[in-house]
Each structure stands twice: as C-alpha cells, then as structure tokens.
Design a protein around this motif. Structure first.
Motif, PDB file in Angstrom:
ATOM      1  N   LEU A  23       0.801  -1.366  -0.154  1.00 55.79           N
ATOM      2  CA  LEU A  23      -0.019  -0.158   0.093  1.00 55.79           C
ATOM      3  C   LEU A  23       0.914   1.298   0.118  1.00 55.79           C
ATOM      4  O   LEU A  23       1.965   1.042   0.628  1.00 55.79           O
TER       5      LEU A  23
ATOM      6  N   TRP B 277      -5.090   5.772   1.546  1.00 53.62           N
ATOM      7  CA  TRP B 277      -4.396   4.581   1.395  1.00 53.62           C
ATOM      8  C   TRP B 277      -4.987   3.927   0.123  1.00 53.62           C
ATOM      9  O   TRP B 277      -6.012   3.946  -0.132  1.00 53.62           O
TER      10      TRP B 277
ATOM     11  N   LEU C 127     -10.100  -0.561   2.148  1.00 56.77           N
ATOM     12  CA  LEU C 127      -9.576   0.619   2.169  1.00 56.77           C
ATOM     13  C   LEU C 127     -10.217   1.620   2.222  1.00 56.77           C
ATOM     14  O   LEU C 127      -9.939   2.582   2.931  1.00 56.77           O
TER      15      LEU C 127
ATOM     16  N   ASN D 288      -9.885   4.500   4.921  1.00 57.70           N
ATOM     17  CA  ASN D 288      -9.698   6.015   4.665  1.00 57.70           C
ATOM     18  C   ASN D 288     -10.871   6.770   5.346  1.00 57.70           C
ATOM     19  O   ASN D 288     -10.374   7.690   5.939  1.00 57.70           O
TER      20      ASN D 288
ATOM     21  N   ARG E 127       0.127   5.942   0.904  1.00 56.04           N
ATOM     22  CA  ARG E 127      -0.656   6.711   1.255  1.00 56.04           C
ATOM     23  C   ARG E 127      -0.541   7.991   0.734  1.00 56.04           C
ATOM     24  O   ARG E 127       0.855   8.507   0.856  1.00 56.04           O
TER      25      ARG E 127
END
Length: 249
Positions: free
Chosen positions: A5, A18, A80, A84, A7
């Motif tokens: 991942l 992410w 995800l 987030n 960011r």
C-alpha cells in the motif's frame, strides 16, 4: 507500513488516502468528479463503485456535513475505503456489494446526489488488464445502462447524477437517461487544440431543462508536456490542489 500500500496526498495535502501500490491507483478523474458534484452541506450522497473512496472523500473535504454511502464490490478496495473514511473522520459508510444487486439497506434509501466513475472501456474493443483491481475499475463488466438505471432509481426527485466518462460513450449515456433530464455536458480536453477525450455529465431526476453543452475546459497548458513538473491549467490546479469546485459547471 504494508509495502503493498501507499498513502497518497490529494487536494494539496488536505486529504491522505491508502491505496494499492500496484494495479489500479486513483488519478485525477475522481477528484474532478467530486469537484463537479453540486452538493450542499447536509445532503446525502451515494457513490457507485467507490474504490478506496477518493471521490467521496474529496467531496467531503469541499462540502461539510455530507452523509455519504459508497458501494464497492471488491472487498479489498472496500476495506481500504473504510480505513480511509475512519482516518479522515468523514461520515462515509461503505457497503461491499455489486451495484446490480444492491442490498436492501441501500435500495430502501434515496439520495440527493449519485456520483459515479464507471469503467471506461468495452472489453469487446480493448484488452483486459492483468491486474484484477485495475481491470475491475477500467473494463466494463456491468453494462453502462445498468449504472444509469441504478443511479436514477436511487435518486430523490430532482436529485442530481454526476459522472465522468470517455467522450466516445456519450451517445450511450444519452440513450440510457431514462427518468433523468436537465442534462449538462462538460467536455474536458487534455491540451489546447486537442479533441476532448473525457466528459463530465450531470443529469437531474425528472428534470425538464434543455440540454446544455458547456465550452471545453482544458486540463493542461501548452501544446505538449515540456517540463518535469506538472502543467495543469490554473483552474484545474485550483480543483486538484485547493479543493475548488469545478469551474463554470
């Protein structure tokens, strides 16, 4: 940090999200989509195919006190989006489901706005991506007509659909309007003198206003990219870096 991942910052650092390090990664399309949605504080939003939540969360930065629901069929992307949403503190509920088979909790609701960035490419005319997440985001599996029908059904009377798509699919979009009217089309050209390859489209449930075709908005300055840095036009830079609403739309 999970090496699978990254960011990434959006809106000049006002938002950090992410997303997968490889495969489908959100570019500027969902940011433009969010900027084009005419939402007001306190309204409800449904995003169809929300991915990691880029458009929904960009919209929440610009407009306060929104109640947002996102639908995403890929469980890892939905997870995800939940992460987030939690880290940004937005009022954003994520539902893991296919838009063609929405759960009752969503079907029983109606929304002031529906936003969507449907897959662009007909796979009868193009090649599939080897990355499953990218293919799901870019290759049309669920018919565009279904996206339009689901959006129209979930809108409140006089509610707005806002979406972004390829210019060559405009005829399909117009054919699939159903109960949607008051159509506005905003062409997006990559550079001065180039043909528009993207469009933003707004349509209102039970709207009766004449169709409006806006002048093209140019994304980049100059006839070609000549520097290492970005060359977005001032209006688009304001959208991407300062969370400004989409100009003139």
């Amino acid at each position: 940090m999970d090496e699978a991942l990254t960011r990434d910052d959006y809106l000049g650092g006002r938002l950090s999200l992410w997303q997968p390090a490889r495969g489908y990664r959100a570019g500027i399309d969902p940011v433009l989509l969010a900027a084009a949605c005419p939402a007001k504080a306190g309204e409800s939003i449904l995003e169809l195919g929300c991915g990691v939540g880029t458009a929904a969360l960009c919209l929440s930065v610009r407009v306060p006190d929104l109640r947002i629901t996102g639908v995403e069929r890929q469980a890892d992307m939905a997870a995800l989006a939940c992460r987030n949403a939690s880290e940004t503190g937005a009022h954003f509920q994520v539902v893991t489901a296919d838009i063609a088979t929405l759960p009752d909790a969503v079907k029983q609701q109606s929304y002031d706005h529906v936003i969507a960035n449907p897959p662009f490419f007909l796979r009868s005319e193009s090649h599939a991506s080897p990355h499953p997440a990218r293919e799901a985001a870019m290759g049309e599996d669920t018919a565009l007509a279904t996206w339009m029908d689901v959006a129209a059904r979930r809108l409140k009377p006089k509610g707005w659909l806002t979406l972004i798509h390829r210019t060559e699919r405009l005829a399909d979009l117009l054919c699939d309007l159903g109960t949607l009217g008051s159509v506005q089309i905003q062409p997006l050209q990559p550079r001065p003198g180039r043909e528009a390859n993207l469009i933003l489209l707004r349509a209102r449930k039970n709207g009766r206003a004449p169709l409006r075709l806006h002048p093209p908005v140019t994304l980049h300055t100059g006839e070609k990219h000549v520097t290492d840095g970005e060359d977005y036009s001032p209006a688009i830079r304001a959208v991407l870096r300062s969370s400004a609403p989409f100009p003139g739309f």
